[in-house]
Design a protein around this motif. Structure first.
Motif, PDB file in Angstrom:
ATOM      1  N   LEU A 196       0.815  -1.302   0.102  1.00 31.27           N
ATOM      2  CA  LEU A 196      -0.018   0.068  -0.002  1.00 31.27           C
ATOM      3  C   LEU A 196       0.701   1.163  -0.086  1.00 31.27           C
ATOM      4  O   LEU A 196       0.542   2.262  -0.726  1.00 31.27           O
ATOM      5  N   GLU A 197       1.940   1.285   0.813  1.00 35.37           N
ATOM      6  CA  GLU A 197       2.697   2.319   0.727  1.00 35.37           C
ATOM      7  C   GLU A 197       3.296   2.576  -0.448  1.00 35.37           C
ATOM      8  O   GLU A 197       3.376   3.974  -0.908  1.00 35.37           O
ATOM      9  N   LYS A 198       3.742   1.669  -1.217  1.00 32.89           N
ATOM     10  CA  LYS A 198       4.349   1.767  -2.399  1.00 32.89           C
ATOM     11  C   LYS A 198       3.370   2.185  -3.437  1.00 32.89           C
ATOM     12  O   LYS A 198       3.535   3.139  -4.360  1.00 32.89           O
ATOM     13  N   ASN A 247       3.073   6.940   3.503  1.00 35.75           N
ATOM     14  CA  ASN A 247       3.890   5.834   4.799  1.00 35.75           C
ATOM     15  C   ASN A 247       2.879   5.188   5.529  1.00 35.75           C
ATOM     16  O   ASN A 247       1.818   5.340   5.654  1.00 35.75           O
ATOM     17  N   GLN A 248       3.557   3.996   6.084  1.00 36.04           N
ATOM     18  CA  GLN A 248       2.832   3.200   7.092  1.00 36.04           C
ATOM     19  C   GLN A 248       2.166   3.863   8.092  1.00 36.04           C
ATOM     20  O   GLN A 248       1.262   3.732   8.498  1.00 36.04           O
ATOM     21  N   PHE A 249       2.867   5.146   8.807  1.00 35.75           N
ATOM     22  CA  PHE A 249       2.157   5.842   9.880  1.00 35.75           C
ATOM     23  C   PHE A 249       0.755   6.472   9.311  1.00 35.75           C
ATOM     24  O   PHE A 249      -0.055   6.363  10.082  1.00 35.75           O
ATOM     25  N   SER A 250       0.821   6.868   8.110  1.00 37.66           N
ATOM     26  CA  SER A 250      -0.430   7.579   7.734  1.00 37.66           C
ATOM     27  C   SER A 250      -1.513   6.571   7.442  1.00 37.66           C
ATOM     28  O   SER A 250      -2.567   6.756   7.839  1.00 37.66           O
ATOM     29  N   ILE A 251      -0.946   5.482   6.879  1.00 36.43           N
ATOM     30  CA  ILE A 251      -1.991   4.065   6.777  1.00 36.43           C
ATOM     31  C   ILE A 251      -2.602   3.947   8.120  1.00 36.43           C
ATOM     32  O   ILE A 251      -4.050   3.809   8.279  1.00 36.43           O
ATOM     33  N   TYR A 252      -1.540   3.659   9.087  1.00 35.95           N
ATOM     34  CA  TYR A 252      -2.282   3.095  10.453  1.00 35.95           C
ATOM     35  C   TYR A 252      -2.933   4.323  11.045  1.00 35.95           C
ATOM     36  O   TYR A 252      -3.858   4.017  11.924  1.00 35.95           O
ATOM     37  N   ASN A 282      -5.002  -0.587  11.943  1.00 34.54           N
ATOM     38  CA  ASN A 282      -4.151  -1.631  11.735  1.00 34.54           C
ATOM     39  C   ASN A 282      -4.490  -2.361  10.442  1.00 34.54           C
ATOM     40  O   ASN A 282      -5.507  -1.903   9.527  1.00 34.54           O
ATOM     41  N   LYS A 283      -4.165  -3.550  10.206  1.00 41.29           N
ATOM     42  CA  LYS A 283      -4.552  -4.459   8.718  1.00 41.29           C
ATOM     43  C   LYS A 283      -5.924  -4.646   8.865  1.00 41.29           C
ATOM     44  O   LYS A 283      -6.489  -4.582   7.780  1.00 41.29           O
TER      45      LYS A 283
END
Length: 156
Positions: free
Chosen positions: A2-4, A9-14, A19-20
């Motif tokens: 997802l980041e790519k 970045n992962q922080f924004s997703i979480y 979480n997943k």
């Protein structure tokens, strides 16, 4: 991935989804909303088994338009996680399955004078068949899937 893919970045997703599982739940909600158009058309149709046939073809068009060579997200999730899904995840999936079963039953009942047991069996058959069709989209060509739809609907 997802980041790519989306460039965050992962922080924004979480921060957005926690979480997943949060990402999966939101993905299921979004997908279910897209599928709702197909359900609404099925429910509005007065055509009985012909409406079920049209729903199957509409789903095939939906899958093709969305390049779903991996099948249906809801059906895939059911197939892969149903035995371990917690109540929160089930609450995202079952609002699709239960209304579909109800509408399929209504369409089948509108065409014939079948008894309740026959309707139950045919609804269960269709639910399992639709699950199989979504898997079949990954493997078989369009003609093979159309043959499945036609044979299934001819037997109802």
């Amino acid at each position: 991935m997802l980041e790519k893919e989306i460039g965050i970045n992962q922080f924004s997703i979480y921060a957005s989804f926690k979480n997943k599982r949060g990402v999966l739940r939101e993905s299921l909600r979004c997908y279910r909303d897209k599928m709702k158009r197909l359900m609404d058309k099925l429910e509005a149709s007065p055509d009985g088994v012909a409406a079920i046939r049209a729903y199957c073809y509409d789903f095939l068009e939906f899958a093709a338009a969305h390049r779903q060579t991996n099948g249906c997200l809801i059906h895939n999730t059911l197939g892969e996680m149903a035995h371990v899904a917690d109540s929160e995840l089930r609450s995202e999936i079952m609002p699709f399955v239960e209304p579909l079963a109800r509408v399929l039953r209504e369409k089948l009942a509108s065409d014939t004078g079948k008894d309740a047991a026959t309707l139950d069996r045919q609804v269960n058959y269709l639910l399992v068949g639709l699950q199989g069709m979504t898997t079949g989209i990954k493997i078989f060509d369009r003609q093979q899937i159309e043959d499945f739809v036609e044979t299934t609907c001819d037997k109802l």
